[in-house]
Scaffold this motif. Structure first.
Motif, PDB file in Angstrom:
ATOM      1  N   ASP B  22       0.804  -1.217   0.000  1.00 27.48           N
ATOM      2  CA  ASP B  22       0.000   0.000   0.000  1.00 27.48           C
ATOM      3  C   ASP B  22       0.841   1.272   0.000  1.00 27.48           C
ATOM      4  N   ALA B  23       1.870   1.204   0.820  1.00 30.32           N
ATOM      5  CA  ALA B  23       2.651   2.416   0.982  1.00 30.32           C
ATOM      6  C   ALA B  23       3.235   2.874  -0.341  1.00 30.32           C
ATOM      7  N   SER B  24       2.847   4.014  -0.762  1.00 30.71           N
ATOM      8  CA  SER B  24       3.366   4.510  -2.030  1.00 30.71           C
ATOM      9  C   SER B  24       4.813   4.932  -1.856  1.00 30.71           C
ATOM     10  N   ARG B  25       5.609   4.516  -2.827  1.00 32.03           N
ATOM     11  CA  ARG B  25       7.031   4.901  -2.770  1.00 32.03           C
ATOM     12  C   ARG B  25       7.286   6.167  -3.566  1.00 32.03           C
ATOM     13  N   LEU B  26       6.238   6.663  -4.158  1.00 29.50           N
ATOM     14  CA  LEU B  26       6.416   7.841  -4.995  1.00 29.50           C
ATOM     15  C   LEU B  26       6.647   9.055  -4.107  1.00 29.50           C
ATOM     16  N   VAL B  27       7.793   9.683  -4.290  1.00 30.28           N
ATOM     17  CA  VAL B  27       8.155  10.820  -3.445  1.00 30.28           C
ATOM     18  C   VAL B  27       7.543  12.086  -4.034  1.00 30.28           C
ATOM     19  N   GLU B  28       6.834  12.801  -3.207  1.00 31.00           N
ATOM     20  CA  GLU B  28       6.330  14.104  -3.666  1.00 31.00           C
ATOM     21  C   GLU B  28       7.328  15.169  -3.284  1.00 31.00           C
ATOM     22  N   HIS B  29       7.990  15.712  -4.269  1.00 34.92           N
ATOM     23  CA  HIS B  29       9.050  16.668  -3.975  1.00 34.92           C
ATOM     24  C   HIS B  29       8.502  18.074  -3.865  1.00 34.92           C
ATOM     25  N   THR B  30       9.103  18.767  -2.947  1.00 35.74           N
ATOM     26  CA  THR B  30       8.970  20.221  -2.979  1.00 35.74           C
ATOM     27  C   THR B  30      10.202  20.714  -3.706  1.00 35.74           C
ATOM     28  N   ALA B  31      10.239  21.964  -3.999  1.00 36.07           N
ATOM     29  CA  ALA B  31      11.413  22.507  -4.682  1.00 36.07           C
ATOM     30  C   ALA B  31      12.663  22.208  -3.892  1.00 36.07           C
ATOM     31  N   GLN B  32      12.521  22.322  -2.550  1.00 36.90           N
ATOM     32  CA  GLN B  32      13.683  22.101  -1.710  1.00 36.90           C
ATOM     33  C   GLN B  32      14.104  20.629  -1.702  1.00 36.90           C
ATOM     34  N   SER B  33      13.109  19.746  -1.509  1.00 32.49           N
ATOM     35  CA  SER B  33      13.468  18.327  -1.437  1.00 32.49           C
ATOM     36  C   SER B  33      14.009  17.849  -2.782  1.00 32.49           C
ATOM     37  N   PHE B  34      13.523  18.445  -3.873  1.00 36.83           N
ATOM     38  CA  PHE B  34      14.067  18.100  -5.189  1.00 36.83           C
ATOM     39  C   PHE B  34      15.557  18.429  -5.253  1.00 36.83           C
ATOM     40  N   ARG B  35      15.858  19.657  -4.787  1.00 36.79           N
ATOM     41  CA  ARG B  35      17.270  20.059  -4.801  1.00 36.79           C
ATOM     42  C   ARG B  35      18.104  19.114  -3.948  1.00 36.79           C
ATOM     43  N   ASP B  36      17.583  18.769  -2.763  1.00 36.17           N
ATOM     44  CA  ASP B  36      18.322  17.860  -1.882  1.00 36.17           C
ATOM     45  C   ASP B  36      18.542  16.513  -2.557  1.00 36.17           C
ATOM     46  N   ALA B  37      17.458  16.025  -3.182  1.00 34.39           N
ATOM     47  CA  ALA B  37      17.554  14.708  -3.820  1.00 34.39           C
ATOM     48  C   ALA B  37      18.610  14.721  -4.899  1.00 34.39           C
ATOM     49  N   VAL B  38      18.590  15.794  -5.678  1.00 31.51           N
ATOM     50  CA  VAL B  38      19.559  15.869  -6.770  1.00 31.51           C
ATOM     51  C   VAL B  38      20.978  15.952  -6.226  1.00 31.51           C
ATOM     52  N   LEU B  39      21.117  16.711  -5.146  1.00 35.16           N
ATOM     53  CA  LEU B  39      22.460  16.874  -4.598  1.00 35.16           C
ATOM     54  C   LEU B  39      22.971  15.595  -3.951  1.00 35.16           C
ATOM     55  N   SER B  40      22.066  14.714  -3.530  1.00 38.35           N
ATOM     56  CA  SER B  40      22.498  13.482  -2.879  1.00 38.35           C
ATOM     57  C   SER B  40      23.248  12.566  -3.854  1.00 38.35           C
ATOM     58  N   GLY B  41      23.122  12.870  -5.123  1.00 39.39           N
ATOM     59  CA  GLY B  41      23.886  12.072  -6.104  1.00 39.39           C
ATOM     60  C   GLY B  41      23.186  10.803  -6.508  1.00 39.39           C
ATOM     61  N   LYS B  42      21.997  10.558  -5.958  1.00 39.27           N
ATOM     62  CA  LYS B  42      21.275   9.351  -6.319  1.00 39.27           C
ATOM     63  C   LYS B  42      20.675   9.483  -7.711  1.00 39.27           C
ATOM     64  N   THR B  43      20.293   8.323  -8.237  1.00 35.43           N
ATOM     65  CA  THR B  43      19.601   8.355  -9.507  1.00 35.43           C
ATOM     66  C   THR B  43      18.117   8.528  -9.222  1.00 35.43           C
ATOM     67  N   SER B  44      17.515   9.463  -9.854  1.00 36.91           N
ATOM     68  CA  SER B  44      16.088   9.653  -9.613  1.00 36.91           C
ATOM     69  C   SER B  44      15.349   9.942 -10.901  1.00 36.91           C
ATOM     70  N   PHE B  45      14.106   9.516 -10.873  1.00 32.26           N
ATOM     71  CA  PHE B  45      13.252   9.640 -12.041  1.00 32.26           C
ATOM     72  C   PHE B  45      12.074  10.505 -11.620  1.00 32.26           C
ATOM     73  N   ILE B  46      11.978  11.671 -12.224  1.00 30.01           N
ATOM     74  CA  ILE B  46      11.043  12.661 -11.670  1.00 30.01           C
ATOM     75  C   ILE B  46      10.130  13.214 -12.757  1.00 30.01           C
ATOM     76  N   TYR B  47       8.875  13.318 -12.371  1.00 25.43           N
ATOM     77  CA  TYR B  47       7.892  13.905 -13.267  1.00 25.43           C
ATOM     78  C   TYR B  47       7.519  15.281 -12.751  1.00 25.43           C
ATOM     79  N   PHE B  48       7.527  16.228 -13.653  1.00 28.84           N
ATOM     80  CA  PHE B  48       7.115  17.595 -13.291  1.00 28.84           C
ATOM     81  C   PHE B  48       5.763  17.857 -13.928  1.00 28.84           C
ATOM     82  N   GLY B  49       4.752  18.205 -13.113  1.00 31.62           N
ATOM     83  CA  GLY B  49       3.425  18.426 -13.693  1.00 31.62           C
ATOM     84  C   GLY B  49       2.699  19.582 -13.059  1.00 31.62           C
ATOM     85  N   LYS B  50       1.728  20.054 -13.769  1.00 37.77           N
ATOM     86  CA  LYS B  50       0.929  21.157 -13.236  1.00 37.77           C
ATOM     87  C   LYS B  50      -0.507  20.715 -13.052  1.00 37.77           C
TER      88      LYS B  50
END
Lengths: 690, 813
Positions: B22-50
């Protein structure tokens, strides 16, 4: 080597002196020769030619005044049945010998039989004429009127030499004796009344003498039919009697069997025109003489006997029926003594005016004495001497049998008993002599392996030796990797002794043997399906066709003895039959050349395809070892370039990459696509000024 | 380690429910958490939507599912709601955003249109394919595959998947397998049909996704192909896993217990097992049979060979085989033919795949039928092109046809008589005749040269008298001279040039220094300069008797090279000028080019010929079809520059750089040379064979043709400069460069299978080709007189039967 020979001669001479104390040694009537050829017939003169060409010490001894005396008398009806085909449509001298059955071999292109006769079946008198011409133009050493009556051998440590004595007591001491006396003693069968029979050798050849006569001919060979044919228009009834049925040469492919030239009697027999053929043994028959009136009931009135009544007639009966009568007495032959009495429809119940024996000839064994005595061959009713596969007498080393007398090797199969066959076996024997006594190895042509296919095709398309001596003489190819040695016309039965006889070695690559063969002959000779045209079924070919055998090592005597029934050679590791060809031209790319190439590829374990230089360029740069054709041609700077027209075909066939050969046209002259090679350096369009 | 984790991971897939669903693994990023995620050096797959419309909603659902799947690969899946938090660059743009991005750290590895990554399978497959970009090779042509194979031989096995459409579950399965096994096997992905053909699939269009295992690791010899095994099950993660385990398992297991007790890896893999029995007497034979069966059933069935000799084997003797399907009992049976076994498994036990099998078997049958009919197709390019020309009659009228009668007169007449010896059954001869006629045409207006030919099939004596043992042969006859064999390329251009050059006397005697200069500068015989710009001059002092050696050599080289001879007092001066001592050789490559000089040492004509030939070689040649053999003889590695057909400054520059490097003598261990693909199109095939593809041109390659056979490709991204070339060569010497390809060391065996007449005979007429047994008497069969059986008065048995009461029944034929 000459010295060795001379030395051996000397030794044998000494031993002779020791063993025959009473001999008149020192007599100036003793001649010494390395080679004595006995008989100046076609075989003797043929050998004489080869000995003379290799400048050997030889003499040909002939008892008559001229060469080929047999042909002075035989065939009795004076027509040779050996084909003298002058017009073949071809200029190839070797090929034309396939259809010239009379000429002897020589290096004179004009010394052919066609000079003396233009007839397909020539007059017999022309043959001695031809032989005289052959002898004199080549300057062969023949001693005529030398009748050798006795031949002895001296044996020194297993090495035999021969002493021939002629009618004057002159001795000829010969290191090597080559017997080419032919067959001339009429073959006779001993039966009761055989003395009442006329022989082919003396019977009248005038048809008028046979007018309205019933004739029984013993024999069904060519001489019997020849005799029958000549009297066919005069005799009332001609019956041919012998143990075996007629064998037709055009069915058996054996030229010694009945030739169609002489077979008119088959027609009159089958059309029931009073002639006929009967099978029966000869040893147990009896020919008895009986006057016409004998057995007639005496009426008391004695009419004067007419000449025809008086005439004796002959009956064929069986020796058992004579009840101990000696048929020769003739007087007491009763009806009970004749088969017709017991079997009312006995075929040969009617009497004959003449009985003629046409049973062929036998070898004269009588002149060979002691150690020189020749054993009889098991075939041909012992009429021929037994010889080895290289025509040396069995048990008489240094004595070779040449010509018709050597036919026991291929009796009733090939042409070794006939001029067009034995001229080649004589040549083969000469090569054996050269190796054995003079250490000259069998001549061989050294070829690049990439040329082998072409060379085999050349041989199968022109060679006359293997063509005439099919199944007996074959070309041997010694494989040696990049090269091979090609030996012509080796007696294939002698393969187990190849190295000793030829003086050549077999490498680890093995050898190929190319022979010509007829097929299984299981089908009707003139019926449907008599010829095969599919190359994959070539082994079923009925007509003469080339067969190539591959052996990694020489077959042994045992292999040879146990060879498959009807095969000239033992089972090889691989065999290739080239499909029979109606025109006997084995040169077509799909049916002949490519299948042969693939067979050779299998035996040589290499790709033998040809490649254009451009393909070789590609293959040479991308392969450690490009195909053989490229290695032996292109990399040797002799690559085959081709032209754009041909490349186009190769590309369309998908055999060459699409972009290959499509050179961008340049504008510098006629052959712009050909850049100068290295020797001429490179004219580059790029400026290298540094 | 890897294996265990792989199994764990895969088991995880099998259970499909690792962790809480049940637990969704989909991370909902804020602008800040996105920056953190990117800086962590991990591989991430991100969708940007409005905005969220139904299509986007469906996509988000899929994205959520993929988050779960990709977590196992350490890839974080997230989304950014641009209407809440605007992230610059990614949130700008259209109202409805249709892009997703794959980040590694801050870098965008790839962006995907959401139409491409339409569902969870597509997301996982595309993302993994991007992540594994360097590990999974994408190949399209057989040549590319061969290049991969070459590199893998002896090192690792290859797993090759054929995927028709990217993003489908099969693609995902392959990518997941690649992720897990990527370190162990070389993964290859293809979508192309050409490769399927290469792997023996008859109709590539009908084929679904497939997977092959290429057994390259065990291939020792680089010319051997890698054997391959097709996976006969659908491409799913679990099937691939099982299949790869099977590929790892030994081909044949041997055991000494009853089938029930046999424990092998196959038991865990739910794979059927086949048991074959053997005893010590027949062990080797049975083992061979079992191995061949195992090879054919590889990947489907495990094969176990059971030694009956063991006391633990109680299976009755009447059974010689047994099988066990997964979760079933062992079934025993007795088997007669190996084919039955294959049938059993292929047709009866694997009902599911039957259809496909049939298809393949049919194909095999067809192949059998075709095998021999295809033998009637000519596979020799020369023979075939000549055969295709069979309708065309070559006009040879201009060339004299010689016969036995005309030959000797023709070859003793004045001038140069050129004679071609040919046979019509040799395709090369027939083809060359075309070139020969072309040469004759071209020499029409040249006096003193006449061309003729002899048909050796007809004039056999003429040819044997001339010792012709090779067809075609070209001989040159001059009055009162020994015939000279033409030893050049059998082509129009080569022969034409040779004959023209042959007109110049060899050597050309020069009488003055002025003539020498004119000879060297190409003024003398200037019409021949285009044919051969290279001129070689022998300098001898008048006292030197060795001049005859030179003359002899020059005679042999006639037609090949222009040779001058200067025997004069002034020769000394010429030698001094070029700082050599007499006798000497001057080589001129054309006017204005620095002449080379060599001192000569006394030698035989043959040695001098080779020496002259070697001095005329170009130090930096353009390799052509015609000159390659001269350069291959040097047996040096080729430093080969392939240049394109079009003129380009880059080409000129590269050639100059190589020359520069050469002038420093740092290239001496190899032969620097170049191939112009326009003039020598075959060069393209060479390049492709070396590298598996055609790289951008110019391309520099080191081909160690004679030594080792490895081919190195100068990295195209590096600048082609004298210095970098020398460096690169040094790295190759030090073993620091990986070969890009190899020169095949395959042996050129027979190109088609052998048509074995003996085998055909044995089958169609048993005994016909068999050796006789020693008992049968030899020679008895031949020449038997068939009539004798019916001969009453003749021999033996019939003779005694004869008496007056039973008179002889003479038979007629």
């Amino acid at each position: 080597m000459e010295l060795v020979l001379a030395f051996l001669c000397l030794l044998s001479f000494i031993s002779l002196v020791l063993s025959v104390p009473g001999h008149h040694h020192g007599d100036n009537s003793t001649h010494h020769h390395d080679y004595c050829v006995l008989g100046a017939g076609p075989a003797g003169l043929q050998m004489g030619y080869f000995l003379s060409r290799s400048q050997r010490d030889y003499i040909i001894l002939e008892r008559n005044a001229g060469p080929g005396s047999f042909f002075q008398k035989y065939p009795r009806h004076r027509k040779l049945i050996s084909i003298n085909k002058i017009y073949t449509g071809r200029q190839n001298k070797e090929f034309n010998l396939r259809h010239d059955w009379n000429s002897l071999l020589s290096d004179r292109p004009d010394l052919l039989f066609q000079r003396v006769s233009r007839d397909l079946y020539p007059e017999a008198d022309t043959y001695p004429l031809y032989l005289s011409m052959f002898e004199s133009e080549l300057g062969l050493k023949v001693k005529y009127r030398t009748d050798v009556g006795r031949i002895r051998a001296s044996d020194l440590a297993g090495n035999k030499s021969y002493i021939l004595t002629d009618q004057h007591g002159t001795d000829y001491k010969c290191r090597v004796l080559l017997v080419s006396t032919g067959l001339w003693v009429p073959e006779q069968v001993d039966f009761v009344g055989s003395d009442l029979v006329e022989g082919y050798e003396s019977v009248s050849t005038d048809p008028e003498e046979y007018k309205d006569q019933a004739v029984l001919i013993l024999g069904k060979g060519n001489s019997a039919f020849e005799t029958a044919q000549s009297i066919l228009g005069r005799a009332s009834r001609i019956h041919l009697y012998s143990p075996s049925p007629v064998r037709l040469a055009w069915q058996t492919h054996y030229v010694g069997d009945l030739r169609a030239v002489n077979n008119e009697l088959l027609d009159t027999y089958q059309l029931k025109s009073l002639d006929g053929l009967v099978e029966g043994g000869l040893e147990d028959i009896a020919i008895v003489r009986r006057r016409r009136e004998e057995g007639k009931m005496r009426t008391g009135k004695k009419r004067p006997a007419t000449s025809s009544d008086r005439k004796e007639q002959f009956y064929l009966t069986l020796s058992e029926l004579l009840d101990g009568h000696d048929g020769n007495k003739g007087a007491n032959i009763t009806a009970e003594n004749l088969p017709g009495y017991h079997d009312d429809n006995f075929s040969l119940r009617q009497p004959y005016d003449r009985v003629i024996r046409c049973l062929g000839f036998r070898f004269n064994f009588t002149i060979f004495d002691g150690l020189a005595r020749l054993p009889h061959s098991t075939c041909a009713r012992g009429r021929l001497p037994a010889v080895t596969a290289w025509y040396e007498g069995r048990g008489t080393s240094n004595l070779f049998i040449l010509g018709t007398a050597a036919h026991s090797r291929d009796y009733r199969t090939s042409a070794g008993g006939f001029i067009h066959g034995f001229r080649y076996t004589v040549r083969a024997v000469h090569k054996v002599l050269e190796q054995r006594y003079h250490n000259n190895a069998w001549p061989a042509t050294r070829l690049s392996t990439s040329q082998l296919l072409s060379w085999i095709l050349k041989r199968v398309n022109e060679a006359s030796g293997p063509y005439q001596m099919f199944g007996v003489l074959g070309d041997i190819i010694l494989l040696q990797g990049a090269h091979c040695e090609y030996l012509e016309e080796f007696p294939v039965q002698a393969l187990p002794h190849f190295s000793a006889l030829s003086g050549r070695r077999i490498s680890e690559h093995g050898l190929l043997v190319v022979v010509m063969q007829y097929g299984l002959n299981h089908t009707n000779t003139l019926g449907p399906g008599r010829a095969e045209s599919e190359w994959t079924k070539a082994w079923k070919s009925n007509f003469l066709h080339p067969v190539i055998y591959y052996y990694p090592t020489l077959p042994t005597e045992k292999d040879m003895r146990q060879r498959p029934v009807g095969w000239p050679l033992p089972r090889p590791n691989a065999v290739h039959h080239m499909v029979e060809d109606f025109l006997t031209e084995w040169d077509q790319p799909i049916s002949h050349s490519q299948p042969l190439r693939r067979f050779l590829e299998y035996c040589l374990k290499t790709d033998l395809r040809a490649f254009y230089a451009e393909s070789c360029f590609r293959l040479s740069l991308t392969n450690h070892k490009p195909p053989l054709f490229c290695r032996q041609g292109y990399l040797n700077k002799e690559g085959f370039v081709g032209n754009s027209h041909l490349w186009q075909h190769a590309r369309e066939a998908g055999l060459m990459p699409a972009h290959q050969g499509s050179v961008i046209p340049a504008d510098d002259g006629l052959f712009s696509e050909y850049l100068p090679h290295a020797g001429a350096a490179v004219t580059s369009t790029i400026d290298f000024d540094l | 380690m890897c294996g265990i984790s792989a199994v764990a991971l895969l088991l995880c897939f099998i259970s499909a429910q690792c962790g809480s669903p049940d637990a969704s693994r989909l991370v909902e990023h804020t602008a800040q958490s996105f920056r953190d995620a990117v800086l962590s050096g991990k591989t991430s797959f991100i969708y940007f939507g409005k905005h969220v419309n139904p299509a986007i909603k469906a996509f988000i659902e899929q994205l959520e599912m993929s988050a779960h799947a990709l977590e196992d690969y350490g890839i974080v899946v997230g989304k950014v709601n641009c209407s809440k938090d605007s992230v610059e660059k990614y949130c700008t743009g259209e109202e409805v955003m249709k892009k997703t991005y794959l980040f590694r750290g801050a870098d965008v590895l790839r962006s995907f249109d959401i139409d491409t990554v339409f569902d969870v399978n597509a997301i996982v497959s595309h993302v993994l394919f991007s992540v594994l970009f360097t590990e999974v090779r994408y190949v399209h042509t057989p040549a590319e595959l061969l290049a991969v194979e070459r590199a893998a031989k002896g090192k690792m096995d290859i797993v090759m998947g054929h995927i028709q459409v990217l993003g489908l579950p099969e693609h995902r399965a392959l990518m997941e397998a690649a992720f897990v096994y990527g370190a162990k096997y070389q993964f290859v992905q293809t979508t192309g049909a050409p490769l399927l053909k290469h792997l023996g699939v008859a109709d590539p269009t009908s084929v679904q996704a497939r997977l092959w295992f290429l057994h390259c690791r065990g291939v020792a010899h680089r010319s051997e192909p890698c054997p391959h095994t097709l996976m006969r099950k659908p491409l799913t993660t679990i099937n691939i896993h099982t299949f790869l385990q099977l590929m790892e398992a030994p081909l044949l297991t041997e055991a000494a217990v009853d089938p029930d007790e046999v424990k092998v890896v196959y038991n865990h893999l739910n794979v059927p097992l086949l048991f074959l029995f053997t005893q010590s007497e027949t062990l080797q034979l049975d083992r061979d049979t079992a191995e061949s069966v195992a090879r054919r059933l590889r990947g489907e069935v495990g094969v176990v060979l059971i030694h009956r000799d063991s006391h633990r084997v109680k299976t009755p003797l009447k059974h010689n085989a047994a099988y066990r399907l997964p979760q079933e009992e062992v079934r025993y049976f007795s088997l007669k033919k190996v084919e039955e076994l294959i049938d059993l498994f292929r047709e009866q036990l694997f009902q599911g795949t039957e259809e496909e099998e049939e298809e393949e078997e049919e194909e095999e049958e067809e192949e059998q039928d075709d095998r021999w009919s295809s033998l009637d197709v000519l596979d020799d390019e020369v023979a075939e092109s000549v055969y295709r020309d069979r309708g065309v009659m070559l006009d040879t009228e201009a060339v004299t046809k010689l016969t036995a009668e005309t030959f000797s007169a023709a070859v003793t007449q004045n001038g140069l008589m050129v004679v071609l010896f040919y046979v019509k059954w040799d395709a090369v001869c027939v083809a060359f005749l075309q070139s020969y006629v072309e040469v004759d045409d071209a020499l029409d207006d040249v006096s003193g040269i006449e061309l003729a030919y002899v048909d050796c099939g007809e004039w056999t004596v003429v040819c044997s008298d001339q010792n012709i043992t090779s067809f075609p042969s070209v001989l040159l006859y001059r009055p009162s001279e020994v015939p000279q064999r033409y030893r050049g390329m059998l082509g129009t251009g080569s022969l034409h040039r040779f004959l023209l050059l042959s007109q110049v006397p060899s050597p050309t005697s020069l009488s003055s220094s002025a003539e020498v200069l004119s000879f060297l500068e190409g003024d003398l015989y200037n019409t021949n300069s285009a044919l051969s710009p290279v001129r070689v001059l022998g300098l001898y002092s008048p006292a030197d008797t060795d001049v005859v050696v030179f003359e002899e050599a020059a005679k042999s080289l006639r037609g090949e090279t222009l040779l001058g001879l200067f025997v004069h007092e002034e020769a000394e001066r010429w030698a001094e000028e070029h700082s050599v001592t007499l006798p000497a050789l001057l080589v001129s490559r054309g006017p204005g080019i620095l002449r080379e000089a060599h001192s000569l040492h006394s030698s035989t004509p043959q040695e001098l010929i080779s020496y002259i030939q070697s001095t005329t070689l170009d130090p930096f040649p353009e390799l052509t079809v015609e000159n390659l053999p001269w350069y291959l003889e040097l047996e040096k590695p080729l430093l080969l520059l392939f240049v394109g057909a079009e003129e380009s400054t880059e080409t000129d520059q590269s050639l100059k750089e190589i020359q520069k490097a050469q002038s420093t003598r740092q290239l001496d261990s190899s032969l620097p040379c170049w191939i112009h693909l326009g003039r020598t199109p075959a060069g393209r095939s060479v390049l492709e064979a070396y590298l598996g593809f055609v790289p951008p041109l110019p391309a520099l390659v080191l081909s160690q043709l004679a030594t080792g056979g490895e081919v190195f490709h100068f990295p195209p991204e590096r600048p082609l400069l004298a210095g970098t070339i020398v460096q690169w060569l040094k790295r190759i010497d030090d073993g620091q460069e990986q070969p890009a390809g190899v020169v095949s060391d395959a042996v050129w065996g027979p190109p088609v299978p052998f048509y074995d007449f003996l085998a055909v005979m044995d089958e169609e007429a048993p005994g016909y080709a068999a050796q006789r047994s020693p008992k049968t008497k030899p020679g008895g069969k031949r020449g038997s007189e068939r009539g004798q059986e019916r001969n009453p008065a003749g021999r033996g048995e019939t003779e005694t039967a004869f008496n007056p009461q039973t008179p002889p029944a003479h038979t007629e034929l």
